[in-house]
Design an enzyme around this catalytic site. Sequence first.
Site, PDB file in Angstrom:
ATOM      1  N   CYS A 159      30.009  18.371 -96.291  1.00  0.00           N
ATOM      2  CA  CYS A 159      29.852  16.909 -96.167  1.00  0.00           C
ATOM      3  C   CYS A 159      28.462  16.492 -95.679  1.00  0.00           C
ATOM      4  O   CYS A 159      27.870  15.550 -96.201  1.00  0.00           O
ATOM      5  CB  CYS A 159      30.929  16.345 -95.245  1.00  0.00           C
ATOM      6  N   HIS A 272      29.673  10.479 -91.073  1.00  0.00           N
ATOM      7  CA  HIS A 272      28.651  11.272 -90.398  1.00  0.00           C
ATOM      8  C   HIS A 272      27.332  10.496 -90.426  1.00  0.00           C
ATOM      9  O   HIS A 272      27.008   9.842 -91.430  1.00  0.00           O
ATOM     10  CB  HIS A 272      28.397  12.590 -91.142  1.00  0.00           C
TER      11      HIS A 272
END
Length: 366
Positions: A159, A272
């Site tokens: 990710c 994130h």
Amino acid sequence: MILDEAARLIKDHVFLFMEKKTEVIAMSKKQFHVAVAGATGAVGNQMIACLEERNFPVKSIKFLASFRSAGKKLSFRGEPVVVEEMTETSFNGMDIALFSAGGSTSEKFAPVAAGSGCVVIDNSSAWRMDPRVPLVVPEVNSHAIAGYTQKGIIANPNCSTIQMVVALSPIHRKFGIKRIVVSTYQAVSGTGQKAIVELDAQVRAIMNSQPVENKVYPHRIAFNCLPHIDVFLDNGYTKEEMKMVHETRKILEDDTIGVTATTVRVPVFYSHSESINIETRLPITPEAVRDLLGSAPGVKVVDDLKTNTYPMPIDAAGQDLTYVGRIRKDESLPNAINLWVVADNIRKGAATNAVQIAEILAETYL
Ligand code: A2P
């Protein structure tokens, strides 16, 4: 009367024609037997949602998980689907399997699925660095999907790597990136459903002066930051940090890029964030980066200091774009830029990226 009858006949013919036309369109559009392996997990759940939202041409759907979830009901397009235990025969007759059931499960079952003619798009780290397995971010290297024939597996990158290369690949193409220094601020959902529950439970416990339990992480994550994602390696880095190094080079197809990473888990549920410093071979300015990223696929520049506008996890959550802001010159080096990059780790960082790969695979190769 006669006019009414004539109008009815014309109407019937128009409907008949429209129905026939729809039938032809439906018949000419390929449809696929799709399996979601790890369907009960945080990413698996989002994969199901992405298949629905993006109207993926699904002929039949199968939800797979461990024996613990066998018999549980989930839904697809409003219809209930019973979760099955993943076994060696689960993939017979399936065309595409989206895997997010952990590394060891992928190691065992992805080759089984591929062996039965089902192309695997795997979200774990098990196959990412295998030279016979393409590692794909559609905005960056969709051409690599063609290599799926070697093993029948396509890997979905980590990710943190996905959002970084979406933002950096246009810059690399134009200015040539020499070195990347990245620090991440990663949401707990990247660890899976259990970690989402742990942060929630710890925050509640602390607010109610109750004892706090750490089960998923070695330390409390609520109101804390852990400079520790995945296991520590002999070189003192974590596996997550080294994934960012190796995966970035593979996706950008350039082993000369220097990458160094510090990955940090923060008490955020979704999305994130990354502080990225790049040094380029050619002279570069913040204005040029803003221009370039303004038209880059999958990127949205959010960068207006006058109005305190910059990317934040709470805004990126639930979205598919990679948001870039705080674009500024690194005044300590001649050709260097600092950026702040935020994306939903479960969507663009995992499920959306996997479904985008499946779309290209389905449209172009199957
Ligand atoms: P289950 O819910 O039955 O344990 P997350 O990353 O959110 O923790 O989700 C992991 C996913 O992988 C879940 O769907 C989980 O199923 C599935 N999974 C874990 N181990 C296995 C296994 N051995 N076989 C099949 N699915 C597994």
